[in-house]
Every structure is written in C-alpha cells, then in structure tokens.
Design a protein around this motif. Structure first.
Motif, PDB file in Angstrom:
ATOM      1  N   ASN A 140       0.850  -1.193   0.000  1.00 26.32           N
ATOM      2  CA  ASN A 140       0.000   0.000   0.000  1.00 26.32           C
ATOM      3  C   ASN A 140       0.884   1.240   0.000  1.00 26.32           C
ATOM      4  O   ASN A 140       1.547   1.540   0.992  1.00 26.32           O
ATOM      5  CB  ASN A 140      -0.892  -0.033   1.251  1.00 26.32           C
ATOM      6  CG  ASN A 140      -2.044   0.949   1.179  1.00 26.32           C
ATOM      7  OD1 ASN A 140      -2.082   1.788   0.290  1.00 26.32           O
ATOM      8  ND2 ASN A 140      -2.960   0.855   2.118  1.00 26.32           N
ATOM      9  N   LEU A 141       0.919   1.980  -1.126  1.00 29.25           N
ATOM     10  CA  LEU A 141       1.718   3.200  -1.225  1.00 29.25           C
ATOM     11  C   LEU A 141       0.949   4.355  -0.609  1.00 29.25           C
ATOM     12  O   LEU A 141      -0.126   4.722  -1.075  1.00 29.25           O
ATOM     13  CB  LEU A 141       2.033   3.512  -2.690  1.00 29.25           C
ATOM     14  CG  LEU A 141       2.841   2.465  -3.462  1.00 29.25           C
ATOM     15  CD1 LEU A 141       2.986   2.891  -4.922  1.00 29.25           C
ATOM     16  CD2 LEU A 141       4.207   2.257  -2.821  1.00 29.25           C
ATOM     17  N   MET A 142       1.529   4.955   0.426  1.00 28.01           N
ATOM     18  CA  MET A 142       0.861   6.045   1.130  1.00 28.01           C
ATOM     19  C   MET A 142       1.094   7.384   0.440  1.00 28.01           C
ATOM     20  O   MET A 142       2.060   7.562  -0.299  1.00 28.01           O
ATOM     21  CB  MET A 142       1.371   6.128   2.575  1.00 28.01           C
ATOM     22  CG  MET A 142       1.027   4.930   3.426  1.00 28.01           C
ATOM     23  SD  MET A 142       1.799   5.058   5.060  1.00 28.01           S
ATOM     24  CE  MET A 142       0.976   6.504   5.710  1.00 28.01           C
ATOM     25  N   GLN A 143       0.184   8.341   0.713  1.00 26.12           N
ATOM     26  CA  GLN A 143       0.315   9.735   0.294  1.00 26.12           C
ATOM     27  C   GLN A 143       0.700   9.842  -1.179  1.00 26.12           C
ATOM     28  O   GLN A 143       1.646  10.523  -1.561  1.00 26.12           O
ATOM     29  CB  GLN A 143       1.303  10.474   1.191  1.00 26.12           C
ATOM     30  CG  GLN A 143       0.857  10.523   2.643  1.00 26.12           C
ATOM     31  CD  GLN A 143       1.648  11.511   3.498  1.00 26.12           C
ATOM     32  OE1 GLN A 143       2.481  12.252   2.999  1.00 26.12           O
ATOM     33  NE2 GLN A 143       1.360  11.535   4.785  1.00 26.12           N
ATOM     34  N   VAL A 165       4.642  -9.675  -4.622  1.00 23.13           N
ATOM     35  CA  VAL A 165       3.462  -8.876  -4.305  1.00 23.13           C
ATOM     36  C   VAL A 165       2.328  -9.218  -5.261  1.00 23.13           C
ATOM     37  O   VAL A 165       2.519  -9.278  -6.483  1.00 23.13           O
ATOM     38  CB  VAL A 165       3.789  -7.368  -4.380  1.00 23.13           C
ATOM     39  CG1 VAL A 165       2.540  -6.529  -4.119  1.00 23.13           C
ATOM     40  CG2 VAL A 165       4.890  -7.022  -3.375  1.00 23.13           C
ATOM     41  N   ASP A 166       1.144  -9.432  -4.702  1.00 23.57           N
ATOM     42  CA  ASP A 166      -0.022  -9.814  -5.505  1.00 23.57           C
ATOM     43  C   ASP A 166      -0.880  -8.616  -5.904  1.00 23.57           C
ATOM     44  O   ASP A 166      -1.470  -8.615  -6.986  1.00 23.57           O
ATOM     45  CB  ASP A 166      -0.872 -10.808  -4.710  1.00 23.57           C
ATOM     46  CG  ASP A 166      -0.092 -12.061  -4.356  1.00 23.57           C
ATOM     47  OD1 ASP A 166       0.148 -12.875  -5.252  1.00 23.57           O
ATOM     48  OD2 ASP A 166       0.306 -12.193  -3.176  1.00 23.57           O
ATOM     49  N   VAL A 167      -0.975  -7.636  -5.018  1.00 21.86           N
ATOM     50  CA  VAL A 167      -1.813  -6.465  -5.289  1.00 21.86           C
ATOM     51  C   VAL A 167      -1.036  -5.218  -4.888  1.00 21.86           C
ATOM     52  O   VAL A 167      -0.493  -5.146  -3.783  1.00 21.86           O
ATOM     53  CB  VAL A 167      -3.145  -6.505  -4.508  1.00 21.86           C
ATOM     54  CG1 VAL A 167      -4.028  -5.315  -4.901  1.00 21.86           C
ATOM     55  CG2 VAL A 167      -3.898  -7.811  -4.768  1.00 21.86           C
ATOM     56  N   LEU A 168      -0.991  -4.251  -5.805  1.00 24.71           N
ATOM     57  CA  LEU A 168      -0.376  -2.963  -5.506  1.00 24.71           C
ATOM     58  C   LEU A 168      -1.486  -1.954  -5.237  1.00 24.71           C
ATOM     59  O   LEU A 168      -2.323  -1.701  -6.097  1.00 24.71           O
ATOM     60  CB  LEU A 168       0.494  -2.486  -6.670  1.00 24.71           C
ATOM     61  CG  LEU A 168       1.145  -1.100  -6.511  1.00 24.71           C
ATOM     62  CD1 LEU A 168       2.064  -1.068  -5.292  1.00 24.71           C
ATOM     63  CD2 LEU A 168       1.895  -0.708  -7.775  1.00 24.71           C
ATOM     64  N   TYR A 169      -1.491  -1.413  -4.026  1.00 26.21           N
ATOM     65  CA  TYR A 169      -2.479  -0.423  -3.606  1.00 26.21           C
ATOM     66  C   TYR A 169      -1.863   0.967  -3.628  1.00 26.21           C
ATOM     67  O   TYR A 169      -0.664   1.130  -3.394  1.00 26.21           O
ATOM     68  CB  TYR A 169      -2.916  -0.695  -2.167  1.00 26.21           C
ATOM     69  CG  TYR A 169      -4.246  -1.369  -2.001  1.00 26.21           C
ATOM     70  CD1 TYR A 169      -5.408  -0.614  -1.837  1.00 26.21           C
ATOM     71  CD2 TYR A 169      -4.347  -2.758  -1.973  1.00 26.21           C
ATOM     72  CE1 TYR A 169      -6.636  -1.227  -1.651  1.00 26.21           C
ATOM     73  CE2 TYR A 169      -5.571  -3.375  -1.788  1.00 26.21           C
ATOM     74  CZ  TYR A 169      -6.708  -2.606  -1.631  1.00 26.21           C
ATOM     75  OH  TYR A 169      -7.929  -3.210  -1.445  1.00 26.21           O
ATOM     76  N   PHE A 170      -2.676   1.976  -3.879  1.00 28.40           N
ATOM     77  CA  PHE A 170      -2.261   3.343  -3.585  1.00 28.40           C
ATOM     78  C   PHE A 170      -3.333   3.995  -2.728  1.00 28.40           C
ATOM     79  O   PHE A 170      -4.526   3.729  -2.874  1.00 28.40           O
ATOM     80  CB  PHE A 170      -1.965   4.152  -4.861  1.00 28.40           C
ATOM     81  CG  PHE A 170      -3.145   4.466  -5.727  1.00 28.40           C
ATOM     82  CD1 PHE A 170      -3.797   5.691  -5.645  1.00 28.40           C
ATOM     83  CD2 PHE A 170      -3.591   3.539  -6.663  1.00 28.40           C
ATOM     84  CE1 PHE A 170      -4.879   5.999  -6.464  1.00 28.40           C
ATOM     85  CE2 PHE A 170      -4.673   3.831  -7.499  1.00 28.40           C
ATOM     86  CZ  PHE A 170      -5.316   5.061  -7.396  1.00 28.40           C
ATOM     87  N   ALA A 171      -2.885   4.828  -1.793  1.00 30.20           N
ATOM     88  CA  ALA A 171      -3.786   5.417  -0.802  1.00 30.20           C
ATOM     89  C   ALA A 171      -3.832   6.926  -0.946  1.00 30.20           C
ATOM     90  O   ALA A 171      -2.790   7.590  -1.021  1.00 30.20           O
ATOM     91  CB  ALA A 171      -3.339   5.047   0.615  1.00 30.20           C
ATOM     92  N   ASP A 172      -5.051   7.452  -0.958  1.00 35.89           N
ATOM     93  CA  ASP A 172      -5.263   8.902  -0.916  1.00 35.89           C
ATOM     94  C   ASP A 172      -5.250   9.303   0.558  1.00 35.89           C
ATOM     95  O   ASP A 172      -6.275   9.651   1.137  1.00 35.89           O
ATOM     96  CB  ASP A 172      -6.586   9.249  -1.583  1.00 35.89           C
ATOM     97  CG  ASP A 172      -6.875  10.741  -1.607  1.00 35.89           C
ATOM     98  OD1 ASP A 172      -5.930  11.522  -1.412  1.00 35.89           O
ATOM     99  OD2 ASP A 172      -8.045  11.120  -1.805  1.00 35.89           O
TER     100      ASP A 172
END
Length: 538
Positions: A140-143, A165-172
């Motif tokens: 999960n990539l923050m900011q 890594v199976d899923v790459l997330y990005f976070a607002d």
C-alpha cells in the motif's frame, strides 16, 4: 469487470477507539461481513508493541483471532507498517518471523504492507518473507498525491521486480485527490504494474466514493471501505455505499441488506460518540496537505476552542505536516495565539479610570439607541463599539473594537470612513488586509489564546476564545475603568453554543481578582446584573 471489496473498519476505524471494539460489536460485525459476501476483511493492524494501551485489533494476533469464531467464508487480512519492520533490531525478515507464522497455520491469509516511497528500496525483504510463508501480499503506497509520475513508475517497476506482491495499492492518505487525478494515477501504475491494483480512499473533501468509482473505471479492481466510513480523520468511503454502486453497475454481487442493522444501529452509535466524517477542517487540511490526524486530535479534545483549531491549522500549513507528529502539533498549538499577548498600545494612558460603555450588536441596541445616545451625551463614558454597527453612528463612539480575523477582513475597507480609532490585535490581521489600515488610527492591543482563563496585561490579553466581548472587557480592565456598562447584549436561546460561550467568559471574568463591576443597561439573557438605560441616576 469484477471488483473486490476489502472492508477495513476495525483497522482504520480503530484510530478513534484505540482498536478496542466491544465483543458484541465484533460478533455482529463478523456475522454481517459473512452474510454480505464482502471479499476480504482487514481485521486490524499487526503493530509492534507500544508503550500505551491499544485494544486487540491493534495487534490482531493469531491467538486472539482464533478465539473469535470467525465464519468460514471470511478471508482475513492484517496491515503492517513497513517502517516498524525495517527498523526491527534483528532485521526485517526476523521481524516477519517473530510476528507471523506460516499462513497454513494462521487465520490470516492476506497481509498489507503500508509504506512511503522512500521505504520501497528497504521493504523488499518484508514482502518476500511474507510470500515465502504463504500469504497473499499487498503493498500500500501512502500519500500518493505527493508522488510524481517518475517516482510512481520507479515504484511500480521496483515492486514488480520483487516477484512477491499480488496487489499494488495506492492510498489517498490526505483525502485530496480528484477523480481525474485518481484515473491518471491508475493509468500510470497499470502501465508498469502487471497484476491487480487497489485503491484506498479518504473522505476529507467528500470525494471518497467518486474517487473509488473513478479508480475502478480506470482499472483498479480492489477497493477499500469501512462501515459508515469509520476511519482516521474524516474517514473513508463507506462499505455500504460502495456496495450499492458496485451492485448497481453489475461489477459484483453483494448482499447489502446484511449490513443494515450494523450500519443503522451499532455504528451510528459509534459515529455519534466519535464524530468522524468530512467537515470544513478536514477539507482545509486536504487542500493544504496537512495530515488528517492533526485535525482528528484537535477536534476530539474539548481543550481547544474553535479559534485555537483555526489558528493551529494556519500554523500547520506553514510547517512540514504531511506526517503526523505530536511534537509538531504542540508547536502549532503553542503558536496559535498569534505573535503573543503583547501589543504596543496602553489603554491606561488613553482612557484611565473612566466608565466604559460597551455596545454590542443585539436587536436592543437599535431599539434603544436614542436612550443610549442620550446617556452618552449626558454622562460622557468611553464608548467601545464591537465591530461596525449600522445602528450606532460614529459620532457617539470613542473607538471600535475588533479581534476576529473574519470580521476584520470583512470590515477593514470601511475603517477609514469611521473617523475613529480601531482597537485590534495587529498580529492577527492578515498581511493582505494591512494596506487597508494605512490611513486608520489603529490601537494595537495584543491578544493570545489561553485555556480557561482571562489574563489582562498592560498592552495585551490572553482569553479563551477570539470573542470581541472578551477582548473589549480586557481592554476595559487594562484601562482601570470604574465600571463597565453593556448595551445590546441580548443573548441567545438556551442550548445555543454562542450563549454558552458568552456565559463561560462571564463566569471566568467573575472569578478574576481584578474584575470591575459590570451591568447590562438593555435586556439580556446573560447571568449579569441588569439595570435600565432609562433609569434616572444610572
């Protein structure tokens, strides 16, 4: 297209109750998640030990989770902070082995590793070790709003190279994305990331749902939600709203009615208690790039007045505040009183030992203005008018009093027409407004905020809120007035916060050692002595 929903209520919502959910809520939540067919339940964090009390879902140990009677169709996840594992004394891989057993022997099947861009090049051992233990690994990539396109590309390529890594997330994380920027980020990441992509929205600007839909339309297939949006700061997109939109668009099949009781009863009670959700302050924080935890901390404590919160946000805007720090919050709060209590003007030299009449903006001012003007003509008190009042002509006013930034901003272009001095704390006047004061006689009496006390100095005061009455009372005390009359302070209805604020100031004033007799000469609902402006020999 098929969308997976990851519900992270107990993980993100735990920021409001220290991850300490009661057992009845836990049972009902797990049952509702099972019946709704949500894809993944992120049950909490797996934090390293802290020197304070956190509830069970801050640690989400296998032993605790195994005792919860979790329905068979629920797939559980936990989140870990990469920074904690990277800094583990024995190394990142040793940290994983210390806090995770083989996935075959754990109720957890999914682990999300949350990190910032600078941590990517040291987080690889965490992901690879978790994968070796058999977990479905998400990063999960923050900011993400602070990450430029080149950094996104480099991050996607680097994480792809891990082959773990199976899923790459990005976070607002700060809740400041717009749908167009959300789509752009998905497009960039999809060009360099070959597997599934996820999105975690925050609702600081009320955009969490539309951003989640935009992410899905652009190609993200994992979306996060929380019950009633319960999450850090302004919260997240609500799982129930997300389900409605996904079912409507035929992107997935969920049983929304399974959540109704949980939403309308249990979490409605929690929301009333903790008051999460978007508001003006979270919106401002998103626009200014301020971490939402600052706002959450300011709003959750009754120690801070509205004015202190506004000023603290202003100071946070001028500091590095994208990451939360208790020390930074303390600096902002200590700085929130402007330039300090000292001004440059001495009330005691301008109007020493005089009776002072303070005129407010209540309806009684206009109704009794003839009698008020007659009293002024006969008795010659010093007259302080709070802000500009159309019912009061400048010829009966000695000086106008203003202290709230918004009032000064609105009225400053009229000050030069009054022909009277303006008493105000110059440190709180916005820079853009000061040119309007060039031809105005300004009496700079300082002001800073204090906690539950009124402190009056020769050239400035400390008061609990930026209230013109409290400021004017301080000026009157500093002038060593013989007595203080009030006109036009009608008051508000019982329960009105403005009434409560004034009553608080009056009570604090009464408890001062150097208070001066105060009485209202027009009708008032405030708890002060009342006389009449029509009374002979007042």
């Amino acid at each position: 297209m098929t969308i997976k929903i990851l519900d992270c209520t107990f993980r993100d919502g735990g920021y409001y109750n220290n991850w300490d959910f009661d057992s009845d809520t836990v049972k009902k939540y797990l049952t509702s998640m099972s019946l709704s067919d949500v894809d993944i339940v992120e049950i909490g964090f797996r934090l390293l030990p802290k020197n304070m009390f956190y509830g069970a879902f801050a640690y989400s140990t296998d032993e605790y989770l195994s005792g919860l009677n979790i329905p068979d169709n629920i797939r559980l996840a936990v989140m870990i902070n990469a920074s904690e594992f990277i800094s583990y004394p024995a190394g990142a891989e040793a940290a994983v082995d210390a806090f995770f057993k083989s996935a075959m022997r754990s109720p957890i099947s999914v682990v999300r590793v949350v990190l910032r861009i600078p941590e990517i090049f040291t987080a690889k051992p965490i992901a690879r070790r978790l994968k070796a233990l058999g977990y479905h690994v998400c990063v999960n990539l923050m900011q993400i709003d602070a990450v430029d396109e080149l950094e996104m590309i480099q991050a996607a390529k680097e994480i792809t190279s891990w082959d773990a890594v199976d899923v790459l997330y990005f976070a607002d994380s700060l809740g400041n994305l717009q749908p167009d920027s959300t789509r752009r980020i998905v497009k960039i990441l999809r060009s360099y990331w070959p597997k599934e992509l996820g999105f975690h929205a925050h609702d600081n600007k009320g955009q969490a749902l539309v951003n989640s839909i935009a992410a899905a339309e652009a190609g993200a297939t994992w979306l996060d939600g929380t019950i009633l949006g319960m999450g850090r700061g302004a919260g997240n997109v609500s799982t129930e709203s997300l389900m409605v939109e996904i079912v409507y668009r035929k992107w997935g099949a969920y049983k929304m009615n399974a959540l109704y009781s949980l939403v309308m009863h249990d979490f409605t009670i929690l929301k009333k208690r903790y008051n999460w959700g978007p508001n003006l302050f979270y919106h401002l924080a998103a626009v200014e790039g301020i971490h939402p935890t600052y706002i959450q901390e300011l709003l959750s404590s009754d120690r801070y007045s509205l004015d202190q919160i506004v000023l603290a946000i202003k100071y946070l805007n001028n500091m590095e505040s994208r990451s939360y720090s208790l020390q930074t919050l303390g600096i902002a709060l200590r700085s929130s009183g402007g330039a300090g209590e000292k001004g440059t003007w001495l009330p005691s030299e301008w109007m020493p030992g005089r009776e002072i009449l303070i005129i407010g903006s209540g309806p009684s001012t206009k109704r009794h203005i003839a009698a008020i003007a007659n009293y002024i003509q006969q008795k010659k008190p010093v007259v302080l008018c709070l802000n500009i009042n159309s019912a009061v002509t400048p010829d009966i006013v000695s000086a106008y009093v203003a202290c709230h930034e918004s009032c000064i901003l609105i009225e400053s272009n009229q000050y030069h027409e009054l022909g009277r001095p303006i008493i105000l704390p110059l440190a709180l006047v916005p820079e853009g407004v000061r040119p309007l004061l060039v031809d105005v006689e300004v009496f700079n009496y300082g002001l800073e905020l204090s906690n539950n006390q009124i402190i009056v100095g020769d050239t400035g005061c400390s008061i609990p809120s930026i209230l013109a009455f409290a400021y004017a009372i301080s000026v009157a005390i500093a002038s060593k007035a013989t007595r203080i009359l009030m006109a036009g302070f009608d008051g508000y209805a019982t329960g009105d916060s403005r009434q409560d604020q004034m009553v608080e100031i009056i009570d604090l004033y009464r408890n001062m050692d150097n208070n001066i007799p105060v009485l209202s000469v027009t009708p008032t609902s405030y708890p002060i002595l009342q006389r009449s402006i029509y009374e002979p020999n007042l």
